[in-house]
Design a protein around this motif. Structure first.
Motif: not given
Length: 357
Positions: A263-264, A298-304
């Motif tokens: 999740m991270l 991966m999606v949250l990394s894209a958000a970052m």
């Protein structure tokens, strides 16, 4: 219309699967918010070894340097475990960080309300956890010299050197302090100053900088105590600042507070040039190609990447809100699955995220 140049590094294992999900979501939010993303896909890690014989081809590094941001999925495979160190996939990642002069790793640790039960810790301990680990990335024992292995008359010895300069400490502290100023203003600096000279310098530099940032609440913990406190009371932390080795360990420990390392996200940044955004999980070769991967990190990394690297905050909000919506709807990939929820694969999770945007 604004245009952003993005290098995609799918890498190995589940990397191509989760990259496909992130790319489709990025395309949709860019259209919604009226900016253009120009994607340039390049090999790294094992996939690059197969194509070129090296884990970081010069063409990949050159493309990354010319971009505005780099989105990496995952690298590594047991297939390369017996390769010389300079030929292994992980060496490609280290060379990329060095080539882009990325000295600060930023890893947010946030509890999603719908995943509280997935944590190994009690609900009352983890509710409300929202912290950031800021890890120095290019110094310390991983890069210090001398290092190596030598034969003696009777034995064999191996050695590494933990080393930091005042400049390296100051610049990573600035990153942590700037993040804290936009949050609650609390920084915990983690070291081992009771036994290590390098940590004594670290603590001295942090104290000097603290005098110039009196609006912040800055304290120190020894790394063993910090590891204990992360489990005992993680809500006491806001921004954790530490060196390469300690940060490597503490950030993975903190990751498990959330219930799944899948999740991270994380960001590796420097003073200028593109940042590198990547999930903290590995390449998971055992489930590669089986549609079992969790694409959320991966999606949250894209958000970052959108928020920090491209300054597209509304688009970043959309991705994070989509993740929250699918989790609240009870959808889970296998790593998060428990009774009463609906299991979905990587592709279906991606499709459900798309519906939420």
């Amino acid at each position: 219309m604004k245009k952003h140049q993005i290098v995609l590094l799918p890498g190995d294992g589940i990397g191509p699967e989760i990259t496909a999900v992130a790319k489709s979501l990025l395309t949709k939010v860019s259209q919604k918010h009226q900016f253009e993303l120009e994607f340039n896909e390049q090999p790294i890690g094992g996939s690059a070894i197969e194509l070129t014989g090296t884990p970081l081809p010069e063409s990949t590094l050159s493309a990354c340097k010319k971009s505005q941001a780099v989105l990496l999925a995952a690298i590594g495979s047991p297939k390369y475990d017996d390769y010389p160190r300079e030929k292994r996939p992980e060496t490609g990642l280290l060379a990329l960080r060095s080539g882009l002069d990325l000295f600060a790793n930023v890893r947010p640790i946030k509890i999603w309300s719908s995943l509280i039960e997935a944590s190994s810790l009690r609900k009352e301990v983890v509710t409300g956890v929202d912290l950031i680990v800021v890890r120095e990335l290019t110094g310390g024992i991983y890069f210090g010299k001398p290092k190596g292995r030598i034969k003696t008359e009777k034995d064999e010895r191996a050695f590494n050197t933990m080393s930091y300069s005042a400049y390296e400490i100051d610049r990573i502290a600035e990153v942590a302090f700037d993040l804290a100023k936009a949050r609650t203003g609390k920084v915990c600096s983690v070291d081992k100053a009771n036994v290590l000279e390098v940590s004594q310098l670290w603590r001295e530099r942090i104290d000097i900088l603290a005098d110039k940032n009196r609006q912040l609440e800055i304290n120190h913990l020894y790394v063993d105590n910090a590891a204990m406190q992360l489990i005992k009371d993680p809500r006491q932390f806001d921004v954790i600042l530490t060196g390469n080795l300690f940060g490597d360990i503490l950030s993975d420990e903190a990751a498990m507070i959330t219930g799944s390392i899948g999740m991270l996200p994380s960001a590796s940044i420097g003073k200028k040039g593109p940042g590198l955004y990547e999930p903290v999980h590995g390449s998971a070769p055992d489930i590669a190609g089986l549609d079992k991967a969790n694409p959320i990190a991966m999606v949250l990394s894209a958000a970052m990447m959108l928020r920090i690297g491209l300054k597209e905050e509304k688009a970043a909000d959309d991705l994070e809100n989509a993740v929250n919506d699918v989790l609240d709807a009870g959808l889970r990939t296998a790593d998060l699955m428990s009774s009463s929820f609906t299991e979905v694969g990587c592709i279906e999770m991606g499709n459900e995220l798309l519906k939420c945007i």
